[in-house]
Structures are given as structure tokens and as C-alpha cells.
Design a protein around this motif. Structure first.
Motif, short mmCIF file in Angstrom:
data_model
loop_
_atom_site.label_atom_id
_atom_site.label_comp_id
_atom_site.label_asym_id
_atom_site.label_seq_id
_atom_site.Cartn_x
_atom_site.Cartn_y
_atom_site.Cartn_z
N LEU A 1 24.35 17.30 20.91
CA LEU A 1 23.41 17.50 19.82
C LEU A 1 23.17 18.98 19.52
CD1 LEU A 1 20.81 14.81 20.90
CD2 LEU A 1 22.58 14.57 19.16
N LYS B 1 20.10 15.44 15.30
CA LYS B 1 20.07 14.06 14.81
C LYS B 1 18.66 13.52 14.87
CE LYS B 1 23.62 11.66 15.53
NZ LYS B 1 23.92 11.39 14.11
N PHE C 1 16.19 10.53 15.84
CA PHE C 1 16.07 9.40 16.76
C PHE C 1 14.81 8.63 16.39
CE2 PHE C 1 18.92 12.13 19.03
CZ PHE C 1 19.68 11.30 19.83
N ARG D 1 15.18 1.58 20.89
CA ARG D 1 15.56 2.96 20.57
C ARG D 1 16.75 2.95 19.62
NH1 ARG D 1 15.49 5.81 26.63
NH2 ARG D 1 13.21 5.86 26.88
N PHE E 1 19.36 5.79 16.94
CA PHE E 1 19.71 7.10 16.40
C PHE E 1 20.27 6.89 15.01
CE2 PHE E 1 23.07 5.49 19.20
CZ PHE E 1 24.13 5.36 18.31
N SER E 2 20.23 7.89 14.18
CA SER E 2 20.77 7.77 12.83
C SER E 2 22.30 7.88 12.86
CB SER E 2 20.19 8.86 11.93
OG SER E 2 20.56 10.15 12.39
N LEU F 1 26.55 8.57 16.99
CA LEU F 1 26.19 9.53 18.03
C LEU F 1 27.46 9.87 18.81
CD1 LEU F 1 24.12 11.14 19.62
CD2 LEU F 1 23.66 9.10 20.99
N PHE G 1 20.64 1.81 23.08
CA PHE G 1 20.23 1.98 21.69
C PHE G 1 20.68 0.76 20.89
CE2 PHE G 1 20.50 6.18 23.48
CZ PHE G 1 19.42 6.85 22.94
N ALA H 1 17.62 5.54 11.61
CA ALA H 1 17.08 4.95 12.84
C ALA H 1 16.05 3.87 12.54
CB ALA H 1 16.47 6.06 13.70
N GLU I 1 9.83 8.35 14.32
CA GLU I 1 11.14 8.99 14.27
C GLU I 1 10.95 10.50 14.49
OE1 GLU I 1 14.07 7.35 11.28
OE2 GLU I 1 12.21 6.56 10.41
N TRP J 1 13.23 14.44 15.39
CA TRP J 1 14.50 15.19 15.40
C TRP J 1 14.76 15.71 16.79
CZ3 TRP J 1 18.29 15.97 11.84
CH2 TRP J 1 19.24 16.95 12.11
#
Length: 532
Positions: free
Chosen positions: A32, A39, A41, A57, A59-60, A63, A72, A253, A273, A275
Motif C-alpha cells: 500500500l 486504498k 478499506f 472487512r 477493500f476497494s 488488493l 475480506f 468497500a 470506511e 484510507w
């Protein structure tokens, strides 16, 4: 403001995991970091069928190149349908991109461009040389004509012949220019059409790639079926009736989390959400800070997802009680007032009926019979320091002109939440509003308005840096954005809830203000030291 306490705790637990250096087996947190690393989350606190609370959980997008990462939730799209489209799309679009790249770097196109550029350069040089030569001759002829007309002992025949000769010289210059123009047009017709044809080919290849890409994107969007909380399912593209869904729609996300919860009979309770990683090039994102869902991708999507679910009403901003019952007046005469605005007091009333208390409101109560007062400039709610208000329209206009022409000297003091390596500098990062997250501002080199800030370090203390700012422009949140952006100071102002992390206050204070008094013509200066 900020997320619900349950979501905040769930997010902080995920942040602790990310801080440990490993996201999942084989995926370290350092993926990251770097120019493309950061990203969004998300965490979703859910109530399970047995009544217990759990946490999802997400992530956009991808990943580290993976849609699926242990721990996730999975993506929303239909895997089998996507598997039929994506490989063909990648191969086809890559082939078109390679064709365009090969032609754009080809020897033929390079040579055509160089030859035509060289021709244009020669043409410009020769045109200027010819213009100067003809202009010099024209001036000489002008002098000779004047001499002929002012010489009394010449016969009329001699004078007429001499003037005719000058006219012939003028016609000769015009004929030379016509011949030169014809020669240039011939050279132009030899090279320019060939180059134009080659450039058209390149544009056609780019256009073909875009058309094919859009076609495949429609097919990829058709692999998404979105189910709302009440169980209604719609194709993703049906949720964007006026345009194609933007790239990445359905992969945020929040959308992933809600879709997974509804598909597995889980009751959403609280969502947050944040960053993590390197900020984007536009700035506006700080590691660990919470942000609302984006408007372009999630604006049409989330309302449909939440249909049938009892949702808390949006929280309305209400400022804290005014910190002082009376204004702190630093200077006042018949024309203007200098106020030391406290942190937490609005400069002007807000649109909401509950947001009436402000510097301007209090000034008008203090001067009920004045034609003003009128604020000449403003400070953010969270910023403290010096403000100038005019008590009549003429003074207001005169002071506004000084601000417009940058004749007003302003100095702010801020505490930066991190080390600043250099001792002084100038930040020139253009700024515009973040259309997905008003009132936050972002850096945009293309559409942003010019913003210039000079700064110098005043001291360094316990991992923080005290800085003096001298803004040369007056953009919204200029100092806050220039501090937080990686190409600015690289660290937010302490207590900045928009570009950093909230604290007991925003450590930004307008310390000095200097301008020419419109009535006296004398330059005046005012100072109020920072209260931190």
C-alpha cells in the motif's frame, strides 16, 4: 461527526492489523506504499442470526492484484460471467494498445514529425528574415520618396522616373513574397498531408481502443447484479440510467460489505470506511482517516442497496456552543473593526436556521445603526485569529480591492502533525473542491485554481513542527490542503478533521494582518499571538 463507535472500534482493530505489516498471508502492508499503493478499506458491524455482533472487512477494487484475500469479503460480480469476458477483454484491449504504442513510436511517424517540425521552423525563420528585409527596404524607400519630394531643383520628369523606380522596388518585394509563399506552400503540401494522415491513423487506433474498451466495460458491468436490503435485484447498469456506470462502480468497500451481508442474512449495524497507505496524487486522503462514500460511484448504488433497511437519519452539523459570549475586539474606529475570532465560531451565519451565531451576527448586534458591518474576508470555523470588518460600503470595497490585488499581508501560525524536513519554501498546488466529498478540497493540476503558499519553520517539538504560513492566494482550505498534501508539507495541521485527525481544536491561527487604512492612507498592522 465521524463513524459510529462500534464501526470505529472495528476499523481501529483493522488498522492495528495493517500497522503490524501483514494484511494477509503473502500480502505485506507495504504493497500500500508507493505512488499507486493507497486504498480505501471498510468495516461493517453486523448482527448475526443468533443476535451476536460480528465484523466484515473489505477493500476497494483489487488488493495487490487479487480480488479475493483471506479475511475480506469477496467481490460482487458473477465470477463465471466475468471469467468469460475479462480474459478476452484484456487480450483484445492490450493488442489495440500495443498497436497504438507501436505506431506512436514508429520510425516512420517519428521521421514525419521531425521533418515537418523542421520545415515549420525553417519557414518561421525565413518568414521573419524576409519580413525584416522588406521592412528595411520599405523604410529606405519612404526616406528616398521624402527626399525626392523635398528636392526643389529636380525636373518633374526626373522626379517621376525616380518615384516610379521606387514603386517598382515595392512591387518587386511583393513579387518576392508571393514566390516565397508559393515555395512554402509546395513544401507544406509535400509534408503536411503525410504527417496529418499518420496522426489520423494514431488517433483512429486510440479511438478504436476506447470504443472496444467501453464495449467490454459494458459487458463487465453486466456481470454485477445488486440486491437491496428488501431483496430486490437489479443489474448494475440499471442503477445509472443517465450514463454508463463509472469505472470501479460496485467495487467500493461499502458496496461489497452491504452486498455480502444481505446475501448471507446478516443485519448491518454500523459502517465505516478509511484510507490506508500512500495518499493519492490529488491529496485529500490521510492514512487512518475516515471518509464518506464517493458520490460518482456509490451515489446511485448505496441508496438502492439500503432500500428496506432502517437507516439512521444523516447527522447534521451543529457547531459547539460559542466559546466566548462577546467578540474580542483588537481595534475599532469609525471605518473598520479588527476581531480576534475564536476557534469554533463561524465567520458568517450558516444556511441552516440553527447556525445563526457568527462574527458577522455579533458585529451587527454591536453596530445596529451602521450601514455595515461587512466582513472583508473569512476564516474557517475551526481557524482562530484576526478578521477585518468594514463599517460602511466604501471602506469594504477599498479593503476588498487590497485583498484582490494581494496588497494585504497575512501570516498564519500552525502546528504540523509530523516532521517538516526543510526550513522554508513555497507551495504551488492548484486546488478545487472534491465533488464527491464537499467541502473537502483536493489538488488538481488540470482543473484546480492556482494556490500559492510561502512557509517557514518556526520550531520543532516532539515530532511536531511549528510553521508560519504566508498565503499569496486565498483558496478555500488552502493552508490545510497545502500542509497535508505529499507535495506540500506532507503532514496535516494538528487537529484537522478533514485532512488529518480530529483533536481538541484545529491548531491554525491567523496571527498578523497588515493593510493600508482606506480612510487615513497609513499602513496599519495588527498581531494576536497564537493561543497554542
Amino acid at each position: 461527526m465521524g463513524p459510529h463507535a462500534l464501526a470505529r472500534r472495528a476499523a481501529e482493530a483493522l488498522q492495528a492489523t495493517l500497522r503490524e505489516g501483514v494484511i494477509a498471508p503473502g500480502i505485506p502492508s507495504r504493497v500500500l506504499e508507493g505512488p499507486d499503493g493507497g486504498k480505501m478499506f471498510g468495516v461493517l458491524v453486523v448482527r448475526q442470526e443468533d443476535g451476536r455482533l460480528g465484523v466484515l472487512r473489505a477493500f476497494s477494487a483489487l488488493l495487490a492484484g487479487h480480488w479475493d484475500v483471506p479475511g475480506f469479503v469477496p467481490p460482487v460480480f458473477d465470477r463465471e460471467a466475468r471469467a468469460r469476458v475479462e480474459p478476452v477483454a484484456e487480450v483484445t484491449v492490450k493488442a489495440l494498445r500495443d498497436r497504438a504504442e507501436a505506431w506512436s513510436t514508429s520510425e516512420e511517424l517519428r521521421r514525419l514529425r521531425e521533418d515537418d517540425d523542421a520545415r515549420q521552423a525553417r519557414e518561421a525563420t525565413e518568414r521573419e528574415a524576409l519580413r525584416q528585409r522588406h521592412e528595411a527596404r520599405r523604410q529606405q524607400r519612404h526616406l528616398r520618396r521624402a527626399q525626392l519630394l523635398n528636392t526643389p531643383n529636380l525636373t518633374e520628369t526626373t522626379r517621376a522616373e525616380a518615384l516610379h523606380a521606387l514603386d517598382q522596388e515595392s512591387r518587386g518585394d511583393k513579387a518576392e513574397r508571393r514566390r516565397w509563399d508559393a515555395a512554402q506552400e509546395a513544401a507544406r503540401q509535400e509534408l503536411a498531408p503525410r504527417r496529418a494522415k499518420a496522426e489520423r491513423r494514431l488517433r483512429a487506433l486510440d479511438r478504436l481502443r476506447r470504443i472496444v474498451s467501453r464495449g467490454f466495460m459494458k459487458q463487465l458491468h453486466d456481470t454485477y447484479a445488486i440486491t437491496s436490503a428488501r431483496g430486490e435485484t437489479r443489474p448494475l447498469r440499471a442503477l445509472y440510467p443517465h450514463a454508463e456506470p463509472p469505472s470501479g462502480a460496485g467495487d467500493c468497500a461499502g458496496a461489497k460489505l452491504l452486498a455480502y451481508a444481505f446475501a448471507h442474512g446478516l443485519q448491518p449495524v454500523a459502517l465505516a470506511e478509511f484510507w490506508w497507505g500512500t495518499p493519492p496524487a490529488s491529496g485529500g486522503r490521510i492514512q487512518g482517516a475516515f471518509y464518506p462514500a464517493c458520490r460518482d460511484k456509490c451515489g446511485p448504488l448505496l441508496p438502492f442497496l439500503l432500500e428496506g433497511l432502517e437507516v439512521s437519519a444523516p447527522r447534521v452539523f451543529v457547531p459547539p456552543p460559542a466559546p466566548t459570549p462577546d467578540l474580542s475586539i483588537l481595534f475599532e474606529d469609525a471605518w473598520l473593526v479588527i476581531i480576534d475570532k475564536p476557534c469554533g465560531l463561524l465567520s458568517v451565519p450558516g444556511r441552516d436556521a440553527a447556525l445563526t451565531d457568527s462574527v458577522l451576527t455579533r458585529l451587527r448586534a454591536r453596530h445596529p445603526h451602521a450601514t455595515g458591518p461587512l466582513l472583508v474576508h473569512r476564516l474557517d470555523l475551526d481557524t482562530s485569529g484576526l478578521l477585518v470588518a468594514a463599517l460602511d460600503a466604501r471602506t469594504h470595497s477599498a479593503l476588498q480591492r487590497q485583498f484582490l490585488h494581494r496588497d494585504v499581508d497575512k501570516r498564519y501560525v500552525a502546528l504540523i502533525d509530523g516532521p517538516v524536513q526543510a526550513d522554508k519554501g513555497t507551495i504551488t498546488l492548484p486546488i478545487r473542491v472534491d465533488l464527491d466529498d464537499r467541502p473537502r478540497q483536493i489538488v488538481d493540476p488540470v482543473h484546480g485554481k492556482p494556490a500559492v503558499t510561502e512557509w517557514e519553520v518556526l520550531g520543532r517539538e516532539a515530532g511536531r513542527t511549528r510553521v508560519a504560513f504566508h498565503p499569496r492566494t486565498g483558496r478555500t482550505h488552502q493552508l490545510r490542503v497545502h500542509a497535508a498534501h505529499p507535495l506540500g508539507l506532507g503532514a496535516p495541521i494538528v487537529g484537522d478533521p478533514l485532512y488529518g485527525h480530529a483533536d481538541r481544536r484545529l491548531f491554525l491561527h491567523a496571527e498578523t494582518l497588515s493593510f493600508v487604512h482606506p480612510a487615513t492612507g497609513q499602513r496599519v498592522a495588527f498581531t494576536r499571538a497564537a493561543p497554542f
